[in-house]
Design an enzyme around this catalytic site. Sequence first.
Site, mmCIF file in Angstrom:
data_model
loop_
_atom_site.group_PDB
_atom_site.id
_atom_site.type_symbol
_atom_site.label_atom_id
_atom_site.label_comp_id
_atom_site.label_asym_id
_atom_site.label_seq_id
_atom_site.Cartn_x
_atom_site.Cartn_y
_atom_site.Cartn_z
ATOM 1 N N LYS A 1 12.393 -1.216 -3.972
ATOM 2 C CA LYS A 1 10.986 -1.037 -3.631
ATOM 3 C C LYS A 1 10.163 -0.347 -4.718
ATOM 4 C CE LYS A 1 11.571 -1.243 1.378
ATOM 5 N NZ LYS A 1 13.012 -1.543 1.391
ATOM 6 N N LYS B 1 12.329 7.504 2.561
ATOM 7 C CA LYS B 1 13.170 6.341 2.823
ATOM 8 C C LYS B 1 13.760 5.848 1.499
ATOM 9 C CE LYS B 1 9.154 3.211 2.949
ATOM 10 N NZ LYS B 1 8.381 2.287 3.811
ATOM 11 N N GLN C 1 6.342 8.712 0.721
ATOM 12 C CA GLN C 1 4.984 8.205 0.931
ATOM 13 C C GLN C 1 4.272 9.072 1.957
ATOM 14 O OE1 GLN C 1 6.142 4.276 2.358
ATOM 15 N NE2 GLN C 1 5.555 3.350 0.412
ATOM 16 N N PRO C 2 2.955 9.202 1.858
ATOM 17 C CA PRO C 2 2.234 9.872 2.941
ATOM 18 C C PRO C 2 2.381 9.071 4.220
ATOM 19 C CG PRO C 2 0.710 8.739 1.482
ATOM 20 C CD PRO C 2 2.051 8.683 0.814
ATOM 21 N N ARG D 1 19.594 5.102 14.474
ATOM 22 C CA ARG D 1 19.091 3.725 14.474
ATOM 23 C C ARG D 1 17.722 3.670 15.140
ATOM 24 N NH1 ARG D 1 22.285 -1.726 16.581
ATOM 25 N NH2 ARG D 1 20.743 -3.234 15.821
ATOM 26 N N ARG E 1 6.817 -12.263 3.276
ATOM 27 C CA ARG E 1 6.148 -11.499 4.331
ATOM 28 C C ARG E 1 5.495 -10.294 3.683
ATOM 29 N NH1 ARG E 1 9.808 -8.871 8.577
ATOM 30 N NH2 ARG E 1 9.207 -6.855 7.703
ATOM 31 N N GLU F 1 4.947 -2.894 2.413
ATOM 32 C CA GLU F 1 6.133 -3.512 1.824
ATOM 33 C C GLU F 1 5.853 -4.990 1.598
ATOM 34 O OE1 GLU F 1 9.870 -2.933 3.727
ATOM 35 O OE2 GLU F 1 9.661 -0.767 3.874
ATOM 36 N N GLU G 1 8.138 -8.343 1.568
ATOM 37 C CA GLU G 1 9.483 -8.782 1.948
ATOM 38 C C GLU G 1 9.740 -10.199 1.430
ATOM 39 O OE1 GLU G 1 11.720 -7.042 3.423
ATOM 40 O OE2 GLU G 1 10.716 -5.397 4.463
#
Length: 291
Positions: free
Chosen positions: A94, A131, A169-170, A209, A246, A261, A263
């Site tokens: 990313k 993340k 990220q904020p 999860r 996406r 993001e 994808e």
Amino acid sequence: MPRIALVTCRPAPEISVDRDLPVLVRALTQAGAEADIVYWDDATADWGGYDLAVIRSTWDYSWRAAEFLAWAERCGKATRLANPAGVVRWNADKRYLGELAEAGVPVVPTRYFAPGDGIDGLPVDREYVVKPTSGAGARFAARYTPDEHDTAVRQLARMHAEGFTAMVQPYIESIDVSGERALQFYGGRLLHASRKGAVLTPGTPYDERKVAHPGLEPWTPTPAELAVAERALDAVPEAEELLYARVDLVDGADGQPQVMELELVEPNLFLWLHPASVPRVVEAILTSARP
């Protein structure tokens, strides 16, 4: 008769079921193709025997990134791979968000912490998200307040110990109100769009999860959303080779859409929510399978 491999991963308790796979197999078969569901790590698979391999739901790839990327290179040499191995490699990390920002695409502001980096500079004035740069389904993702600094540092330390580069990220507060929108493209055209609610709730541990697509519903994208999505796709290396894409969007502080993001590896298509899109997906796959 074209032979199509729909590429997925082996079932596991921590991996979601791809509800679209049987739908695509049935639709492709009815359209005159031979469609097989194939595990990407099946050592016996004859990729050269297919006219096209379409990556569909290899949702364990981020746990085995190096192995998966090596497979994509091999598969792409044996047959036509969609999306191509070069796109897969670029999109699997990313840090591509930085390249999109440099190209003038509005993206969620992001900082990166690689193994060996210091862990200084976490936000002290607002909520934020930690993340991995290679991840899926909100794995190893969590939302923190400034008061939870020590917990966030422990998460970063564990990620670094396991070889992950982290991104910070904020937290985009608009997600709690207007959600996150996913614009799906197939064969170079907008296929459909969806909206979902917030995935990261306060206090949820990073290693727990999550429900990846809460409250998913059909969505009609605004002209501004469509424009940002198209700008993002134009900035992708080998953009002309994309079969599918996406673009996940949220509203920034100015109310305008930003890319959360992009994808391009194994996006969930949500065909169960958009059954009218199935014929267009089949048409695009068959077109891509032709010599």
